[in-house]
Design a protein around this motif. Structure first.
Motif, PDB file in Angstrom:
ATOM      1  N   VAL A  80      -4.067  18.188  -3.864  1.00  8.09           N
ATOM      2  CA  VAL A  80      -3.553  17.443  -2.714  1.00  8.09           C
ATOM      3  C   VAL A  80      -3.587  15.941  -2.980  1.00  8.09           C
ATOM      4  N   ASP A  81      -2.700  15.242  -2.302  1.00  9.67           N
ATOM      5  CA  ASP A  81      -2.815  13.799  -2.131  1.00  9.67           C
ATOM      6  C   ASP A  81      -3.237  13.573  -0.691  1.00  9.67           C
ATOM      7  N   TYR A  82      -4.087  12.587  -0.473  1.00 13.61           N
ATOM      8  CA  TYR A  82      -4.461  12.292   0.915  1.00 13.61           C
ATOM      9  C   TYR A  82      -4.782  10.818   1.086  1.00 13.61           C
ATOM     10  N   ILE A  83      -4.617  10.377   2.329  1.00 15.68           N
ATOM     11  CA  ILE A  83      -4.996   9.023   2.724  1.00 15.68           C
ATOM     12  C   ILE A  83      -5.906   9.151   3.929  1.00 15.68           C
ATOM     13  N   ALA A  84      -7.083   8.567   3.849  1.00 16.10           N
ATOM     14  CA  ALA A  84      -8.087   8.687   4.914  1.00 16.10           C
ATOM     15  C   ALA A  84      -8.246   7.359   5.629  1.00 16.10           C
ATOM     16  N   LYS A  85      -8.283   7.422   6.969  1.00 14.50           N
ATOM     17  CA  LYS A  85      -8.400   6.214   7.793  1.00 14.50           C
ATOM     18  C   LYS A  85      -9.521   6.382   8.813  1.00 14.50           C
ATOM     19  N   MET A 130      -2.101  25.222   5.732  1.00 16.98           N
ATOM     20  CA  MET A 130      -0.879  24.583   5.244  1.00 16.98           C
ATOM     21  C   MET A 130      -0.195  25.453   4.200  1.00 16.98           C
ATOM     22  N   ARG A 131       1.029  25.103   3.877  1.00 13.71           N
ATOM     23  CA  ARG A 131       1.753  25.698   2.765  1.00 13.71           C
ATOM     24  C   ARG A 131       2.097  24.594   1.771  1.00 13.71           C
ATOM     25  N   SER A 132       2.168  24.965   0.503  1.00  9.99           N
ATOM     26  CA  SER A 132       2.455  23.963  -0.521  1.00  9.99           C
ATOM     27  C   SER A 132       3.791  23.282  -0.246  1.00  9.99           C
ATOM     28  N   GLY A 133       3.803  21.981  -0.463  1.00 11.23           N
ATOM     29  CA  GLY A 133       4.978  21.165  -0.150  1.00 11.23           C
ATOM     30  C   GLY A 133       4.900  20.560   1.231  1.00 11.23           C
ATOM     31  N   GLY A 134       3.904  20.987   2.017  1.00  9.18           N
ATOM     32  CA  GLY A 134       3.778  20.485   3.380  1.00  9.18           C
ATOM     33  C   GLY A 134       3.006  19.184   3.466  1.00  9.18           C
ATOM     34  N   ILE A 135       3.252  18.454   4.567  1.00 12.12           N
ATOM     35  CA  ILE A 135       2.543  17.202   4.848  1.00 12.12           C
ATOM     36  C   ILE A 135       2.002  17.300   6.272  1.00 12.12           C
ATOM     37  N   ARG A 136       0.734  16.968   6.441  1.00 10.87           N
ATOM     38  CA  ARG A 136       0.098  17.136   7.746  1.00 10.87           C
ATOM     39  C   ARG A 136      -0.825  15.964   8.036  1.00 10.87           C
ATOM     40  N   ARG A 137      -0.862  15.567   9.298  1.00  9.14           N
ATOM     41  CA  ARG A 137      -1.845  14.572   9.742  1.00  9.14           C
ATOM     42  C   ARG A 137      -2.957  15.296  10.488  1.00  9.14           C
ATOM     43  N   LEU A 138      -4.170  15.091  10.035  1.00 10.54           N
ATOM     44  CA  LEU A 138      -5.350  15.731  10.623  1.00 10.54           C
ATOM     45  C   LEU A 138      -6.131  14.712  11.452  1.00 10.54           C
ATOM     46  N   TYR A 139      -6.401  15.049  12.692  1.00 10.30           N
ATOM     47  CA  TYR A 139      -7.258  14.233  13.551  1.00 10.30           C
ATOM     48  C   TYR A 139      -8.617  14.934  13.593  1.00 10.30           C
ATOM     49  N   THR A 175       0.830  -1.191   0.000  1.00  8.41           N
ATOM     50  CA  THR A 175       0.000   0.000   0.000  1.00  8.41           C
ATOM     51  C   THR A 175       0.872   1.252   0.000  1.00  8.41           C
ATOM     52  N   LYS A 176       0.555   2.170  -0.881  1.00  8.06           N
ATOM     53  CA  LYS A 176       1.286   3.436  -0.935  1.00  8.06           C
ATOM     54  C   LYS A 176       0.809   4.336   0.198  1.00  8.06           C
ATOM     55  N   LEU A 177       1.763   4.939   0.905  1.00  7.77           N
ATOM     56  CA  LEU A 177       1.445   5.746   2.070  1.00  7.77           C
ATOM     57  C   LEU A 177       2.106   7.114   1.983  1.00  7.77           C
ATOM     58  N   ILE A 178       1.496   8.099   2.628  1.00 13.01           N
ATOM     59  CA  ILE A 178       2.118   9.415   2.767  1.00 13.01           C
ATOM     60  C   ILE A 178       3.043   9.408   3.981  1.00 13.01           C
ATOM     61  N   CYS A 179       2.612   8.764   5.052  1.00 15.23           N
ATOM     62  CA  CYS A 179       3.437   8.606   6.252  1.00 15.23           C
ATOM     63  C   CYS A 179       3.785   7.125   6.379  1.00 15.23           C
ATOM     64  N   ASP A 180       5.027   6.778   6.018  1.00  9.04           N
ATOM     65  CA  ASP A 180       5.436   5.372   6.022  1.00  9.04           C
ATOM     66  C   ASP A 180       5.839   4.927   7.432  1.00  9.04           C
ATOM     67  N   ALA A 181       6.431   3.731   7.533  1.00  6.50           N
ATOM     68  CA  ALA A 181       6.784   3.178   8.834  1.00  6.50           C
ATOM     69  C   ALA A 181       7.774   4.059   9.581  1.00  6.50           C
ATOM     70  N   VAL A 186     -12.213  10.576  12.122  1.00  6.69           N
ATOM     71  CA  VAL A 186     -11.379  10.023  11.055  1.00  6.69           C
ATOM     72  C   VAL A 186     -10.016  10.714  11.096  1.00  6.69           C
ATOM     73  N   VAL A 187      -9.057  10.090  10.423  1.00  7.82           N
ATOM     74  CA  VAL A 187      -7.697  10.643  10.352  1.00  7.82           C
ATOM     75  C   VAL A 187      -7.317  10.791   8.882  1.00  7.82           C
ATOM     76  N   PHE A 188      -6.787  11.969   8.519  1.00  8.28           N
ATOM     77  CA  PHE A 188      -6.331  12.220   7.150  1.00  8.28           C
ATOM     78  C   PHE A 188      -4.855  12.589   7.166  1.00  8.28           C
ATOM     79  N   ASP A 189      -4.065  11.896   6.336  1.00  5.58           N
ATOM     80  CA  ASP A 189      -2.708  12.336   6.033  1.00  5.58           C
ATOM     81  C   ASP A 189      -2.784  13.094   4.713  1.00  5.58           C
ATOM     82  N   VAL A 190      -2.370  14.360   4.729  1.00  2.00           N
ATOM     83  CA  VAL A 190      -2.541  15.234   3.554  1.00  2.00           C
ATOM     84  C   VAL A 190      -1.197  15.801   3.113  1.00  2.00           C
ATOM     85  N   LYS A 191      -0.967  15.787   1.799  1.00  2.00           N
ATOM     86  CA  LYS A 191       0.201  16.443   1.209  1.00  2.00           C
ATOM     87  C   LYS A 191      -0.290  17.503   0.234  1.00  2.00           C
TER      88      LYS A 191
END
Length: 230
Positions: A134-139, A182-191, A89-95, A217-222
């Protein structure tokens, strides 16, 4: 006329048979020989040796087959043999990211939204009414992914409104608010708390868990870039 051939046949056949008494003695002798042979210690040992040899060969063949299957299905051989590899699985926040994210400052806004900056962008900040890419992953609360733009192979265009809960937002209010600072180029985890998430929930689908109404829900956003501003 028809009785003569029959008599001849009977006579001829009878002449080839041993006397009844002799046949009986011979048959009894053969039976005794078989019984004696079956009870012979040497015969029993020979039979046990044959059975053991057969089982040993079966066991050896089974081990050879198992070893062949294990080698053939190893990742390296799977590539060589053209077998499909296990999908990752492709992730924004890896291990590696997960091991350090809790070191980042946790920010809580007046709406109840919380976030951690995985990477602070060095580009421009969105303005209300502008589209952002944006790219995002929602959990869900259990960490199961229910949406992943990376797997789709295409980022999302969303319009930032800044309207908050109850407003006519392009996406859920928590995502709208979280991207706005956010600013462009940034990565953030939203709770994102339930009141800023999905008021009607989301139905389950193949590979996607059900999201209950007003569940966190939790979103990792780039934030990739902002058309019209850069």
């Amino acid at each position: 006329p028809s009785s003569r051939p029959m008599s001849f046949a009977v006579a001829s056949t009878a002449s080839l048979r041993a006397p009844v008494a002799v046949r009986g003695d011979a048959a009894s002798a053969r039976r005794r020989t078989r019984v004696t042979a079956s009870l012979s210690p040497s015969h029993a040992a020979e039979r046990a040796s044959i059975v053991k040899t057969v089982f040993d060969r079966i066991a050896g063949a089974s081990l050879a087959i198992a070893a062949t299957v294990a080698i053939a299905t190893s990742p390296a051989n799977a590539i060589q043999m053209g077998l499909p590899e296990e999908e990752v699985t492709k992730l924004i926040c890896d291990a590696a990211c997960e091991t350090t994210i809790n070191d980042a400052e946790l920010v809580t806004t007046q709406s109840g939204l919380q976030y951690r900056d995985i990477k602070v962008g060095d580009g421009v900040q969105p303005e209300i009414g502008f589209q952002v890419v944006v790219d995002y992953i929602a959990k869900n609360e259990q960490g199961l992914i229910f949406d992943n733009s990376l797997e789709k192979g295409k980022p999302n265009d969303i319009r930032i409104t800044g309207l908050g809960p109850g407003g006519d937002t392009n996406v859920i209010p928590g995502l709208d608010e979280g991207v706005l600072t956010m600013r462009s180029g940034g990565i953030r985890r939203l709770y994102i708390p339930g009141e800023l998430a999905f008021p009607k929930g989301l139905a389950s689908a193949p590979g996607r868990p059900r999201i209950s109404a007003f569940s966190p829900v939790v979103f990792d956003v780039k934030l990739l870039y902002i058309p019209g501003l850069e």
